[in-house]
Scaffold this active site. Sequence first.
Site, short mmCIF file in Angstrom:
data_model
loop_
_atom_site.label_atom_id
_atom_site.label_comp_id
_atom_site.label_asym_id
_atom_site.label_seq_id
_atom_site.Cartn_x
_atom_site.Cartn_y
_atom_site.Cartn_z
CG HIS A 532 -1.78 1.17 1.40
ND1 HIS A 532 -3.13 1.15 1.14
CD2 HIS A 532 -1.52 2.44 1.82
CE1 HIS A 532 -3.65 2.34 1.38
NE2 HIS A 532 -2.69 3.14 1.79
CD GLU A 533 1.64 3.57 3.64
OE1 GLU A 533 1.88 4.66 3.07
OE2 GLU A 533 0.57 3.35 4.24
CG HIS A 536 0.36 6.33 -0.60
ND1 HIS A 536 -0.68 7.02 -1.17
CD2 HIS A 536 -0.15 5.72 0.51
CE1 HIS A 536 -1.78 6.84 -0.44
NE2 HIS A 536 -1.49 6.05 0.57
CD GLU A 562 -4.92 6.49 1.11
OE1 GLU A 562 -4.40 5.38 0.88
OE2 GLU A 562 -4.45 7.30 1.93
CG HIS A 671 -6.45 8.44 10.00
ND1 HIS A 671 -5.94 7.44 10.78
CD2 HIS A 671 -6.09 8.15 8.73
CE1 HIS A 671 -5.30 6.57 10.02
NE2 HIS A 671 -5.38 6.98 8.77
CB ILE A 672 -10.53 12.88 11.96
CG1 ILE A 672 -10.88 12.43 13.38
CG2 ILE A 672 -10.84 11.78 10.96
CD1 ILE A 672 -12.37 12.18 13.59
CG PHE A 673 -9.43 14.59 16.45
CD1 PHE A 673 -10.31 15.65 16.36
CD2 PHE A 673 -9.94 13.33 16.73
CE1 PHE A 673 -11.68 15.47 16.55
CE2 PHE A 673 -11.29 13.13 16.93
CZ PHE A 673 -12.16 14.20 16.84
CE1 TYR A 677 -7.02 9.91 4.45
CE2 TYR A 677 -5.09 10.47 5.75
CZ TYR A 677 -5.66 9.85 4.65
OH TYR A 677 -4.86 9.18 3.74
#
Length: 767
Positions: A532-533, A536, A562, A671-673, A677
């Site tokens: 996966h990485e 990227h 992604e 991720h979101i904080f 994301y």
Amino acid sequence: MAAAFRAGVMCAQVSGAAPGRVLKALARAPQARAAVWRRSSGVRRSSALLDASPAGLPRFGAIKAEDVVPAVTTALEEFQTGVAALNARFGGAAGDGGRAAPTVAEAAELTDAIERLYDPLSRVWGAVSHLNGVAQTPELRAAYEEVQPRVTEALTRFSQSVFPALAAVRDAPGVLDGLDGARRRVVELNVLSAELAGAGLPEAEREALTALKVGVGAAGSRFTNNVMDAVTPQAFALDLADAADVAGMPRSVRAAAAHAHEDEAATADAGPWRFTLDASSFMPFMRHCRRRELREHMYRSYVAIASTGDRDNQPIIREILAKRRQVAALLGYPNYAEVSIAPKMAPDAATVVALLERLRDKCYDAARTELARLHAFAVDGGYDGGDALALWDVPFWSERQLEATFALGDDVLQPYFSLPRVLAGMFATVERVFGVRVVAADGDAEVWHPDVRFFHVEAAGSGERVASFFLDPYARPGSKRGGAWMDVCVSRSSVVGEGLRLPVAYLVCNQSPPVGGGDALMRFAEVETLWHEFGHGLQHMLSEVDVGLVSGTSGVEWDAVELPSQFMENWCYHPPTLRAMTAHVETGEPLPNALIANLRASRVHNAAMAMLRQLFLARLDLALHMAPAEADADAAAATLDDPFAVVHDVAARYTLTRPLHEDRFLCQFMHIFSASYAAGYYSYKWAEVLSADAFAAFEEAGLDDDAAVREAGDRFRRTVLARGGAQHATEVYRAFRGRDASEDALLAAYGLQSHAAAPSASASVSV
């Protein structure tokens, strides 16, 4: 007109140096640029952070924590001097102070000047940020936290200040269309970025927005630090000495746990064993520990990470969400989700919610059936925990079901997947598909840890170098944050410096380290993560765009970024690829055909449950960020819904087993904080639709037909990998596939429907 546009520069002065001289210096080599900065902003300090290696890479072997504050301070001073010069040269809109509309040549000059100005600061700050994530010390953390707000503020103010010049380019008849595609995208993306940074707002509101962005950035840094501290052995460790407590665990899991124990005499067979809340330790424990009460203890500890005492992220979550509501209000958006989605591929939050709902409807009943079958299997296996599986039971019994159904498990698979063999197979695949060769280049670059590797990427035919990358594969709890990621070390560019600068990537994973002196043996999930990485990394490294601001992953819509990474995961289930990247650690034999068949079949094992989990997180993220915009700080905080109540509200529709009442998983949701994301976690599913549809193109061509695979690979490389952010993701995907992406391939991959003969018109991802 051109003379009038340039006239604003000729009479301006910046710290005693003519702006024209400073701007010309931006185009020269780093040594010349440094000389100009010494004239314009005093004596320039020399340090390992400011002075790159002869190869143009960070000097990781020499960088010290005490270098950070002075080096970043110097870089910021140089940046701000350059900002003043750039604004003097290009500032103001057409008609403002007698300025004429810019020409196409001047517009191109502006975009290049922005890149030359931004690049030195990004190189310094990029190295600092990278080290803070992979080699953190208390001293480095303190230095990072000291300068991070200043960097955020400087970049926000620059985006605001350059807006008039960029808007003039956008609004001048024929100028934007006269630019090449990459520079046109630089203008378009930076205009939108400037608008989201508050350009065009009255000064008081612009200052308020800047303060909010700085505050969110600082809060996110504290959030990450609390999570990192909470998963160290000093914060939590489950030490076991009784062999009965680890009975049934794969030897590799016991070996890693013994290695983690402070007792130097600990062994896999005799113990003692230590388990922590770091994912590389926690996840294997939950899948393999037979002691239900120990699993419950670990699970309850895990969902309480960073939620108590000095590491409590609960007030930070509320602070960040309240500030984001204020940001949305100042920018004129109905909520922060729309702010986040504005620069993405998805057109709006409603479209994203509709996608999540469609996928939820497709997988919910299937997930419920999977859970019922899992419970029945557990009961047959001796489970006596009641009519339902608890949250700490699902991973354990799912693993047992996997072993019983497919004869797969860590003890069976791990001996075949050594890191060197997996790398060799992965590199062989990218050579076959994309025509590039990866060669080891350890020693060509300084590294931040002895485990870090360095590689070059070359054209398979000519041997010409096209890129390089670092690989940091192993977990280091306490100094390295969890998860896996690719980041930019150096971007491809012909704008900065002399000639073409080749891209360099950081690839970072957190797999279990080797024990006992042998090669690291990988769980299959770790194999997928590595591929996966690397996906990227390929998009960054195989870019053919020479404008650094939109080369590689830069400028790619976040919900499309992604696509290459998830696309690469598909090769992990291709039989010839599996044989190429496996060799039993004792016999050298590749993975047997029977295990390959079972591994491929296992891909849909409890797949609907896995999809539902990701949909839950994506929908939760959106729900948290769809709170109405609120300009007043007190009201934004006071009227904020309890974030943990939102968790349970969303869970009622998107989960089968409700979270514990005391669940505080949000407190570790970096991720979101604290990452990028926020209102963007849906990007994983959005891009998964793209990646499944893209891989279907290779399946249609014939995965075992080398010529067909190379043709499809060349097309994928020329479009998805090569064009970077220089073209909108929708256009890039259509150039590759000839149409918008269909959800059918994704649903088929999850076993939720058969491959459709043609893509469903009502189920496509586009703008």
